[in-house]
Design a protein around this motif. Structure first.
Motif, PDB file in Angstrom:
ATOM      1  N   ILE A   1       0.853  -1.195   0.000  1.00  0.00           N
ATOM      2  CA  ILE A   1       0.000   0.000   0.000  1.00  0.00           C
ATOM      3  C   ILE A   1       0.884   1.239   0.000  1.00  0.00           C
ATOM      4  N   HIS A   2       1.956   1.222   0.793  1.00  0.00           N
ATOM      5  CA  HIS A   2       2.890   2.355   0.798  1.00  0.00           C
ATOM      6  C   HIS A   2       3.581   2.524  -0.555  1.00  0.00           C
ATOM      7  N   LEU A   3       3.919   1.436  -1.215  1.00  0.00           N
ATOM      8  CA  LEU A   3       4.514   1.530  -2.555  1.00  0.00           C
ATOM      9  C   LEU A   3       3.566   2.265  -3.500  1.00  0.00           C
ATOM     10  N   LYS A   4       2.284   1.910  -3.435  1.00  0.00           N
ATOM     11  CA  LYS A   4       1.281   2.545  -4.300  1.00  0.00           C
ATOM     12  C   LYS A   4       1.156   4.037  -3.957  1.00  0.00           C
ATOM     13  N   GLN A   5       1.147   4.377  -2.676  1.00  0.00           N
ATOM     14  CA  GLN A   5       1.063   5.776  -2.252  1.00  0.00           C
ATOM     15  C   GLN A   5       2.258   6.567  -2.769  1.00  0.00           C
ATOM     16  N   GLN A   6       3.436   5.988  -2.637  1.00  0.00           N
ATOM     17  CA  GLN A   6       4.661   6.669  -3.061  1.00  0.00           C
ATOM     18  C   GLN A   6       4.657   6.903  -4.568  1.00  0.00           C
ATOM     19  N   LEU A   7       4.270   5.908  -5.320  1.00  0.00           N
ATOM     20  CA  LEU A   7       4.215   6.035  -6.767  1.00  0.00           C
ATOM     21  C   LEU A   7       3.168   7.070  -7.190  1.00  0.00           C
TER      22      LEU A   7
ATOM     23  N   LEU B   1       2.217   9.686  -5.667  1.00  0.00           N
ATOM     24  CA  LEU B   1       2.670  11.064  -5.411  1.00  0.00           C
ATOM     25  C   LEU B   1       4.041  11.346  -6.030  1.00  0.00           C
ATOM     26  N   LEU B   2       4.457  10.481  -6.948  1.00  0.00           N
ATOM     27  CA  LEU B   2       5.724  10.664  -7.654  1.00  0.00           C
ATOM     28  C   LEU B   2       6.933  10.639  -6.722  1.00  0.00           C
ATOM     29  N   ILE B   3       6.860   9.844  -5.705  1.00  0.00           N
ATOM     30  CA  ILE B   3       7.905   9.449  -4.767  1.00  0.00           C
ATOM     31  C   ILE B   3       8.394  10.592  -3.865  1.00  0.00           C
ATOM     32  N   LEU B   4       9.144  11.532  -4.373  1.00  0.00           N
ATOM     33  CA  LEU B   4       9.704  12.582  -3.512  1.00  0.00           C
ATOM     34  C   LEU B   4       8.632  13.390  -2.773  1.00  0.00           C
ATOM     35  N   PRO B   5       7.567  13.853  -3.445  1.00  0.00           N
ATOM     36  CA  PRO B   5       6.520  14.566  -2.696  1.00  0.00           C
ATOM     37  C   PRO B   5       5.900  13.724  -1.578  1.00  0.00           C
TER      38      PRO B   5
ATOM     39  N   TYR C   1       4.892  13.149   4.003  1.00  0.00           N
ATOM     40  CA  TYR C   1       4.973  12.245   5.148  1.00  0.00           C
ATOM     41  C   TYR C   1       5.709  12.922   6.303  1.00  0.00           C
ATOM     42  N   GLY C   2       6.857  13.512   5.996  1.00  0.00           N
ATOM     43  CA  GLY C   2       7.661  14.162   7.030  1.00  0.00           C
ATOM     44  C   GLY C   2       6.961  15.352   7.659  1.00  0.00           C
ATOM     45  N   ILE C   3       6.357  16.192   6.841  1.00  0.00           N
ATOM     46  CA  ILE C   3       5.646  17.371   7.359  1.00  0.00           C
ATOM     47  C   ILE C   3       4.451  16.934   8.195  1.00  0.00           C
TER      48      ILE C   3
ATOM     49  N   ALA D   1       1.771  10.099  16.895  1.00  0.00           N
ATOM     50  CA  ALA D   1       2.033  10.876  15.682  1.00  0.00           C
ATOM     51  C   ALA D   1       2.163   9.945  14.485  1.00  0.00           C
ATOM     52  N   TYR D   2       2.956   8.909  14.618  1.00  0.00           N
ATOM     53  CA  TYR D   2       3.170   7.940  13.533  1.00  0.00           C
ATOM     54  C   TYR D   2       1.857   7.279  13.123  1.00  0.00           C
ATOM     55  N   ASN D   3       1.080   6.815  14.097  1.00  0.00           N
ATOM     56  CA  ASN D   3      -0.168   6.108  13.806  1.00  0.00           C
ATOM     57  C   ASN D   3      -1.235   6.998  13.199  1.00  0.00           C
TER      58      ASN D   3
END
Length: 107
Positions: free
Chosen positions: A41-47, A49-53, A58-60, A75-77
């Motif tokens: 699921i995270h792979l799909k999310q990353q793809l 959003l074009l990975i870097l965004p 995620y960090g913000i 915070a993580y959850n």
């Protein structure tokens, strides 16, 4: 591609997805279909959003949630990407029917 690395996987976590790789702490975890689905699921999310965004968002969001909850685990959850992954990790067919940008439902 699934790789095994106890050094890349943060302490206290079983896996981490860094597109296009899924790193697991232990090779036995490859048989954990729920964990693998969570990371896919995270792979799909990353793809999506074009990975870097993805990593920037995620960090913000993590920093915002950390300020909001004053607790690392809370915070993580509560990161929208994690909420989507945890909510749907047991549905092994989720990625087949997942709408585009569905993590927004978890904001």
């Amino acid at each position: 591609m699934i790789l095994i690395s106890k050094y890349i996987t943060p302490k206290g976590y079983q896996g981490i997805t860094l597109y296009p790789f899924v790193f697991l702490r232990d090779s036995k975890l490859k048989r954990n279909v729920v964990l693998i689905n969570h990371e896919r699921i995270h792979l799909k999310q990353q793809l999506e959003l074009l990975i870097l965004p993805f990593y920037i968002w995620y960090g913000i969001e993590f920093l915002f949630r950390l300020y909001q909850f004053k607790n690392w685990n809370s915070a993580y959850n509560n990161i929208s990407f994690e909420r989507e992954a945890y909510t749907n990790e047991k549905d092994l067919n989720y990625l087949k029917s997942r709408p585009l940008f569905s993590f927004k439902r978890f904001l």
